[in-house]
Enzyme design. Structure first.
Site, PDB file in Angstrom:
ATOM      1  CG  PHE A 146      -2.004   1.357   0.825  1.00  0.00           C
ATOM      2  CD1 PHE A 146      -3.333   1.246   0.237  1.00  0.00           C
ATOM      3  CD2 PHE A 146      -1.099   2.290   1.800  1.00  0.00           C
ATOM      4  CE1 PHE A 146      -3.582   2.636   0.069  1.00  0.00           C
ATOM      5  CE2 PHE A 146      -2.604   3.716   1.542  1.00  0.00           C
ATOM      6  CZ  PHE A 146      -2.984   3.592   1.457  1.00  0.00           C
ATOM      7  CG  ASP A 233       5.368   3.871   2.024  1.00  0.00           C
ATOM      8  OD1 ASP A 233       5.847   4.885   3.262  1.00  0.00           O
ATOM      9  OD2 ASP A 233       4.362   3.465   0.832  1.00  0.00           O
ATOM     10  CE  LYS A 274      -0.981   7.276   6.599  1.00  0.00           C
ATOM     11  NZ  LYS A 274      -0.864   6.009   6.313  1.00  0.00           N
TER      12      LYS A 274
HETATM   13  C1  LIG Z   1      -0.697   5.963   4.424  1.00  0.00           C
HETATM   14  C2  LIG Z   1       0.435   5.383   3.214  1.00  0.00           C
HETATM   15  C3  LIG Z   1       0.243   6.094   1.780  1.00  0.00           C
HETATM   16  C4  LIG Z   1      -0.110   6.875   1.899  1.00  0.00           C
HETATM   17  O1  LIG Z   1      -0.131   8.387   2.923  1.00  0.00           O
HETATM   18  P1  LIG Z   1      -2.023   9.596   1.390  1.00  0.00           P
HETATM   19  O2  LIG Z   1      -1.505  10.564   3.062  1.00  0.00           O
HETATM   20  O3  LIG Z   1      -3.244   8.746   2.398  1.00  0.00           O
HETATM   21  O4  LIG Z   1      -1.770  10.008   0.855  1.00  0.00           O
HETATM   22  C5  LIG Z   1       1.437   5.856   1.201  1.00  0.00           C
HETATM   23  N1  LIG Z   1       2.568   4.099   2.066  1.00  0.00           N
HETATM   24  C6  LIG Z   1       2.434   4.244   3.503  1.00  0.00           C
HETATM   25  C7  LIG Z   1       3.139   2.788   3.544  1.00  0.00           C
HETATM   26  C8  LIG Z   1       1.000   4.529   3.875  1.00  0.00           C
HETATM   27  O5  LIG Z   1       0.482   3.981   5.226  1.00  0.00           O
END
Ligand SMILES: *Cc1c(COP(=O)(O)O)cnc(C)c1O
Length: 425
Positions: A146, A233, A274
């Site tokens: 994700f 990520d 985040k």
């Molecule tokens: C939440 C998330 C995203 C996307 O972030 P948004 O601010 O919702 O666009 C990307 N990668 C990971 C691992 C995430 O948990």
């Protein structure tokens, strides 16, 4: 109804259903206030927040230091665009680069934007530094990833609900099994056009899948061998969530001494979002060293709001809170306690198969069919018992409270969770 009239929960839900696109399926609870590890609904009922806005609110709801930084900056200067300099952006860039151990930072707003930025950076590096022929660069990704919701990002998702009827998709991605080094080596070995390997150090949305301890370090070594960028990520795993400042942790200034359970890995490109703002404001960032970031030149990439002074002030305060309140250390200690307490119950349970996770990013797997409603029903019962969590893919419930929790509060929460699960045995 006047805009300031207090709604009932049902009225608030009805408004969203009537006027909002139905792109989410929220748990039926309407929140109106938050402080630290707690949130309150419209009727004044108090809950422990065990989702933390998908790990954005690591510092706790409405942390006064972060909110104060935002209010102060909002009263002074909010947005200049990058057409002009502002006196906050450079401070944020310096702070974050030193904090995470990189030469340079590129500021964006959301996680998905930061992932997009990392992919563009990786491809440009591939053409200009590695020497891959134009339009031939491939990026390796993992199954069940994700990384966000843009068209390019869903191009390499394998979630049919996220993809169906959104094509045509972006080319140039190779999908391999997560936590499988052999698959990575095969994908790298016979393909000189691989530019990068994009990976979540723990797959959060997929259900908190923790790879084997040596996975990331060996994957990084393979990437080095084939001159491929290792892109982490850490939008969800980063900023103290997993009991260290970063789940990869290479070179960062994390003061916890807990990094020995998983070897340090220094990503070539680090993606943050985040919790970099403590959930107060949308802030995201891509960090890399000069040898990579130098390929980005004026006009190549940008964002009107990226790097704005409010975001910069908020992010500095949010990172200071992580450092000053030793949130990585707390997440490490409480995470071990959480798993060991739950494990004692699971040993005798027929409804829960297992608990897994690192620090305070954990999940339980419910012993029922993938498509049964059990996890959802448990979350409704948890809500009734004063704790908010949400099922993720299949019959899995993620548990990710704010990292400012105390030991007593955590034990209270374990009590609520076990009491609730017993209702389903
Ligand atoms: C939440 C998330 C995203 C996307 O972030 P948004 O601010 O919702 O666009 C990307 N990668 C990971 C691992 C995430 O948990």
């Amino acid at each position: 109804m006047a805009i300031l009239d207090q709604l009932t929960s049902q009225q608030a839900i009805d408004l969203e259903n009537k006027y909002g696109a139905h792109n989410y399926h929220p748990l039926p609870v309407v929140l109106t206030r938050g402080e630290g590890v707690y949130v309150w609904d419209i009727d004044g009922k108090q809950y422990y927040d065990f989702l933390s806005a998908y790990s954005a609110v690591n510092q706790g709801h409405c942390h006064p230091k972060i909110v104060n930084a935002m209010v102060q900056q909002a009263q002074t200067l909010t947005l200049t665009s990058r057409a002009f300099h502002n006196d906050m952006l450079g401070k944020f860039e310096k702070f974050a680069c030193e904090f995470f151990g990189f030469d340079k930072l590129l500021p964006m707003n959301t996680g998905a934007e930061a992932v997009e930025t990392a992919l563009k950076l990786c491809r440009k590096w591939a053409y200009e530094v590695k020497g891959i022929s134009e339009n031939e660069a491939d990026i390796i990704v993992c199954e069940n990833n994700f990384h966000g919701r843009t068209t390019t990002i869903i191009s390499f998702s394998n979630d049919p609900v996220a993809r169906k009827h959104f094509g045509p998709f972006t080319k140039g991605f190779i999908k391999i099994e997560y936590n499988n080094l052999e698959a990575l080596e095969i994908a790298l070995k016979n393909n000189p056009n691989v530019a990068g390997f994009l990976v979540e150090p723990i797959q959060g949305e997929a259900g908190v899948y923790v790879p084997s301890d040596d996975y990331l370090i060996k994957a990084k070594a393979l990437c080095e061998l084939y001159n491929v960028l290792f892109i982490a990520d850490e939008v969800q795993t980063g900023i103290a969530r997993t009991g260290r400042l970063l789940a990869t942790c290479g070179n960062c200034t994390c003061e916890t001494k807990n990094c020995s359970d998983t070897p340090d890995v220094k990503p070539d490109i680090l993606i943050l979002g985040k919790a970099i703002s403590g959930g107060v404001y949308p802030v995201s960032a891509v960090l890399a060293n000069d040898s990579i970031m130098k390929v980005i030149q004026p006009g190549n990439h940008g964002s009107t709001f990226g790097g704005n002074p409010v975001a910069a002030a908020v992010a500095i305060a949010a990172l200071e809170v992580v450092r000053d309140e030793k949130l990585a250390e707390n997440a490490y200690q409480l995470g071990n306690l959480f798993r060991s307490e739950l494990q004692k119950y699971i040993d005798k349970s027929s409804i829960v198969k297992l608990v897994r996770g690192k620090g305070l990013l954990n999940a339980i797997v419910i012993n029922d069919d993938e498509d049964s409603e059990t996890a959802w029903n448990i979350c409704l019962a948890l809500r009734d018992n004063g704790l908010l969590a949400k099922p993720t893919h299949g019959n899995i419930i993620r548990f990710a409270p704010p990292l400012v929790m105390t030991k007593d509060e955590l034990l209270d929460c374990v009590g609520i969770i076990i009491k609730t699960l017993k209702q389903f045995e």
